[in-house]
Scaffold this active site. Structure first.
Site, short mmCIF file in Angstrom:
data_model
loop_
_atom_site.label_atom_id
_atom_site.label_comp_id
_atom_site.label_asym_id
_atom_site.label_seq_id
_atom_site.Cartn_x
_atom_site.Cartn_y
_atom_site.Cartn_z
CB VAL A 11 -21.15 71.97 -11.72
CG1 VAL A 11 -21.51 72.85 -10.53
CG2 VAL A 11 -21.96 70.69 -11.69
CB THR A 123 -20.70 65.58 -5.68
OG1 THR A 123 -21.71 66.27 -6.42
CG2 THR A 123 -21.32 64.48 -4.87
CD GLU A 160 -24.32 65.74 -17.86
OE1 GLU A 160 -24.34 65.32 -19.02
OE2 GLU A 160 -23.37 65.55 -17.09
CG PHE A 268 -35.55 58.48 -11.30
CD1 PHE A 268 -34.21 58.35 -11.64
CD2 PHE A 268 -36.15 59.71 -11.43
CE1 PHE A 268 -33.49 59.43 -12.11
CE2 PHE A 268 -35.44 60.81 -11.90
CZ PHE A 268 -34.11 60.67 -12.24
N GLY A 276 -26.30 55.61 -16.26
CA GLY A 276 -24.93 55.97 -16.62
C GLY A 276 -24.72 57.42 -16.27
CB CYS A 279 -23.52 62.39 -11.25
SG CYS A 279 -22.63 63.91 -11.58
CE LYS A 282 -18.50 62.49 -10.02
NZ LYS A 282 -18.88 62.96 -8.70
P1 NAD Z 1 -16.05 68.65 -15.13
O1 NAD Z 1 -15.05 67.58 -15.21
O2 NAD Z 1 -16.97 68.92 -16.28
O3 NAD Z 1 -15.31 70.05 -14.83
C1 NAD Z 1 -14.33 70.23 -13.86
C2 NAD Z 1 -13.46 71.42 -14.30
O4 NAD Z 1 -12.56 71.77 -13.26
C3 NAD Z 1 -12.61 71.14 -15.54
O5 NAD Z 1 -12.85 72.12 -16.52
C4 NAD Z 1 -11.16 71.23 -15.03
O6 NAD Z 1 -10.26 71.74 -15.99
C5 NAD Z 1 -11.32 72.18 -13.87
N1 NAD Z 1 -10.28 72.12 -12.85
C6 NAD Z 1 -9.75 71.02 -12.27
N2 NAD Z 1 -8.82 71.39 -11.35
C7 NAD Z 1 -8.78 72.75 -11.36
C8 NAD Z 1 -8.04 73.70 -10.65
N3 NAD Z 1 -7.17 73.36 -9.69
N4 NAD Z 1 -8.23 75.00 -10.93
C9 NAD Z 1 -9.11 75.38 -11.88
N5 NAD Z 1 -9.85 74.52 -12.59
C10 NAD Z 1 -9.69 73.21 -12.34
O7 NAD Z 1 -16.90 68.37 -13.82
P2 NAD Z 1 -18.45 68.67 -13.54
O8 NAD Z 1 -19.29 67.69 -14.26
O9 NAD Z 1 -18.70 70.11 -13.68
O10 NAD Z 1 -18.53 68.27 -12.00
C11 NAD Z 1 -17.96 69.08 -11.01
C12 NAD Z 1 -18.49 68.61 -9.67
O11 NAD Z 1 -19.91 68.84 -9.61
C13 NAD Z 1 -18.30 67.13 -9.41
O12 NAD Z 1 -18.05 66.95 -8.05
C14 NAD Z 1 -19.65 66.52 -9.78
O13 NAD Z 1 -19.91 65.32 -9.09
C15 NAD Z 1 -20.59 67.61 -9.33
N6 NAD Z 1 -21.89 67.62 -10.03
C16 NAD Z 1 -21.93 67.43 -11.37
C17 NAD Z 1 -23.16 67.47 -12.04
C18 NAD Z 1 -23.26 67.21 -13.53
O14 NAD Z 1 -24.36 66.99 -14.02
N7 NAD Z 1 -22.18 67.24 -14.28
C19 NAD Z 1 -24.33 67.75 -11.32
C20 NAD Z 1 -24.23 67.98 -9.95
C21 NAD Z 1 -22.99 67.91 -9.31
C1 UGA Z 2 -28.48 63.16 -11.90
C2 UGA Z 2 -29.58 63.69 -10.96
O1 UGA Z 2 -30.86 63.53 -11.58
C3 UGA Z 2 -29.35 65.15 -10.61
O2 UGA Z 2 -30.32 65.57 -9.65
C4 UGA Z 2 -27.95 65.30 -10.01
O3 UGA Z 2 -27.66 66.65 -9.69
C5 UGA Z 2 -26.92 64.79 -11.00
O4 UGA Z 2 -27.21 63.40 -11.31
C6 UGA Z 2 -25.53 64.85 -10.46
O5 UGA Z 2 -25.30 64.75 -9.28
O6 UGA Z 2 -24.68 64.99 -11.31
P1 UGA Z 2 -28.07 63.25 -14.53
O7 UGA Z 2 -26.96 62.29 -14.29
O8 UGA Z 2 -27.85 64.41 -15.41
O9 UGA Z 2 -28.59 63.87 -13.14
O10 UGA Z 2 -29.28 62.44 -15.18
P2 UGA Z 2 -30.62 61.68 -14.76
O11 UGA Z 2 -31.70 62.22 -15.59
O12 UGA Z 2 -30.85 61.62 -13.30
O13 UGA Z 2 -30.29 60.22 -15.31
C7 UGA Z 2 -29.20 59.48 -14.81
C8 UGA Z 2 -29.18 58.10 -15.42
O14 UGA Z 2 -30.27 57.32 -14.95
C9 UGA Z 2 -29.29 58.09 -16.96
O15 UGA Z 2 -28.38 57.14 -17.48
C10 UGA Z 2 -30.70 57.65 -17.21
O16 UGA Z 2 -30.86 57.00 -18.44
C11 UGA Z 2 -30.89 56.69 -16.06
N1 UGA Z 2 -32.30 56.42 -15.75
C12 UGA Z 2 -33.11 57.41 -15.33
C13 UGA Z 2 -32.77 55.13 -15.86
O17 UGA Z 2 -32.02 54.20 -16.23
N2 UGA Z 2 -34.06 54.86 -15.57
C14 UGA Z 2 -34.90 55.80 -15.16
O18 UGA Z 2 -36.06 55.46 -14.88
C15 UGA Z 2 -34.42 57.13 -15.02
#
Ligand code: NAD
Ligand code: UGA
Length: 444
Positions: A11, A123, A160, A268, A276, A279, A282
């Protein structure tokens, strides 16, 4: 605006690059030196479409830089955005990264602008920004929220594989803020994204909205899988036909003249091997634990999680039906990533199924267009074999199990031809009529 992003993960880095591409001055701060030097070299630390080009561009035009020194990053910044991880620990959200980031920020806020906004993008369960982040910021900065410091909660909805477009053209921007001055600055952050729908709300409500959005999508998936598993136990019922009929409800796919709109939400309501990724697994568990801590049973959410945990077993049952004994058989796995168009294998259902096969002494050959390297790190010394050639896999196995709906597998029937090689479709992605020996989730 001058912005510091704390946490250059998925993010953080996508936000940094997108905000910089819209003209903001952005500094990425992370404790991970490797990520920081990659960004400064113009290389994206994650595999995401369009990110590399945009990162190079923003480095070249001087809008983006990265550092491991927070004191440099926060210099004169108007806003800090916290995007550190919020993993699950012992079944509930682990806020230690949020606490550490808040503390580090607070100690250096004196170098920031006179009025500095701290925005939580990670989050987090409701109450975190107001009850965990706020007291730490005030204690270690000496500033008061609402006076020389503002607090905002701005959840991220990117998925993603489409992260860059999701951020550049957001479907929604939710802003919870502590005071009007903070809201004003948050609106300025999103000004270059106009026209964009901004919903302003409270800090707690912004946090709750994020969990509700993810929990709803996870619920649709588990519901589809529950119906699929029941359908498979009845003669002449294919869950795909069932959902085709359900999708035709004009409230789900509105009719415009003779045509229909197909909303993305329908993807969906489709059966598979379970959700999986980093997000849904967890976040659903964190929300369940949060609800339980408030004495709410959360029975729907609990069932969603249980159904998802059990769903890979349905594919395992199909494997048992196809192979009279597992030991000594060669099984080809198509797809390792948790969904197509990403190399992310976190919480991928493929892991559970591959481990079961290996435990039962099968030889397993896996294919994935991009996730093989990551899988090698996850399942290192277990005898799992990999191939980059689909033809090789098809020619070497007793059974094929498709676990990720990569476009590369759409024409699988051309490789198999009239052969009786059994194919299990764990994503209901293939056309059953094109295979001699096909079985799939939700089909008797
Ligand atoms: P990530 O694990 O990819 O990245 C987190 C980063 O924070 C790491 O690079 C780590 O080194 C860094 N970090 C940790 N502690 C730190 C500190 N004290 N100072 C500076 N850097 C620090 O995580 P992510 O996937 O980017 O997710 C971040 C948040 O966003 C989570 O809460 C996740 O639920 C939420 N989110 C993720 C997605 C997604 O698709 N990945 C989508 C929406 C929301
Ligand atoms: C999901 C949400 O779609 C985003 O809006 C949100 O911001 C993000 O989580 C987050 O909070 O991190 P993402 O995990 O990247 O995004 O992927 P999705 O495309 O939503 O798929 C999630 C999982 O659901 C995958 O494992 C996918 O295979 C599965 N899925 C999706 C199913 O099993 N069936 C479906 O019909 C659709």
């Amino acid at each position: 605006m001058k912005i510091l992003i704390v946490g250059a993960g998925y993010v953080g880095v996508v936000s940094a690059v997108c905000f910089a591409s819209k003209g903001h001055q952005v500094v990425c701060y992370d404790t991970n030196e490797e990520k920081i030097s990659l960004i400064n070299d113009g290389i994206a630390p994650i595999n995401e479409p369009h990110l590399d080009e945009l990162l190079r561009l923003t480095r070249e035009n001087g809008n983006l830089s990265a550092t491991t020194n927070i004191k440099i990053g926060i210099q004169d910044a108007d806003m800090s955005i916290i995007s550190v991880g919020t993993p699950l620990s012992f079944g509930e959200i682990d806020l230690s990264y949020i606490r550490n980031a808040s503390k580090e920020l607070a100690k250096y806020i004196k170098f920031a602008s006179e009025f500095h906004v701290v925005c939580v993008k990670s989050t987090v369960v409701p109450g975190t920004t107001a009850d965990v982040v706020a007291p730490i910021l005030e204690q270690y900065s000496g500033r008061i929220i609402g006076e020389s410091m503002g607090l905002a909660m701005n959840p991220e909805f990117l998925a993603e594989g489409t992260a860059v477009t999701d951020l550049l053209e957001p479907d929604r921007v939710i802003i919870g803020s502590s005071d009007p001055a903070t809201e004003k600055l948050m609106r300025e952050l999103y000004k270059p994204f106009e026209p964009v729908e901004i919903l302003t709300t409270t800090l707690n409500c912004a946090e709750m909205t994020k969990y509700t959005a993810n929990a709803l999508l996870a619920t649709l998936i588990s519901f589809s899988n529950e119906i699929a598993n029941l359908s498979a136990d009845m003669p002449d019922v294919d869950v795909i036909d069932v959902f085709r009929g359900v999708h035709l409800d004009r409230r789900l796919s509105p009719k415009v003249g003779q045509d229909r709109i197909t909303p993305g939400i329908l993807s969906f309501l489709h059966p598979g091997t379970g959700y999986g990724g980093s997000c849904f697994p967890k976040d659903t568990k964190a929300l369940l634990a949060f609800g339980n801590s408030k004495y709410h049973d959360m029975s729907i959410l609990r069932s969603v999680i249980e159904t998802n945990n059990a769903q890979p077993n349905v594919t395992i049952e199909l494997i048992k039906q196809k192979l009279d004994k597992i030991s000594g058989k060669t099984v080809g796995i198509l797809g390792l990533s948790f969904k197509p168009n990403t190399d992310d294998i976190r919480e991928t259902p493929a892991k559970k199924i591959i481990e079961w096969l290996l435990e039962n002494d099968a030889r397993v050959i896996a294919h994935d267009p991009v996730a093989i390297q990551n899988m090698k790190r996850l399942i290192s010394d277990r005898g799992l074999e990999y191939t980059e050639k689909l033809e090789h896999l098809v020619a070497s196995v007793d059974l094929i199990v498709l676990l990720t709906s990569w476009g590369d597998y759409r024409e699988l029937h051309n490789l198999i031809g009239e052969s009786n090689l059994p194919v299990i479709d764990g994503r209901r992605f293939l056309d059953p009529s094109k295979f001699v020996n096909y079985s799939g989730i939700g089909k008797n």
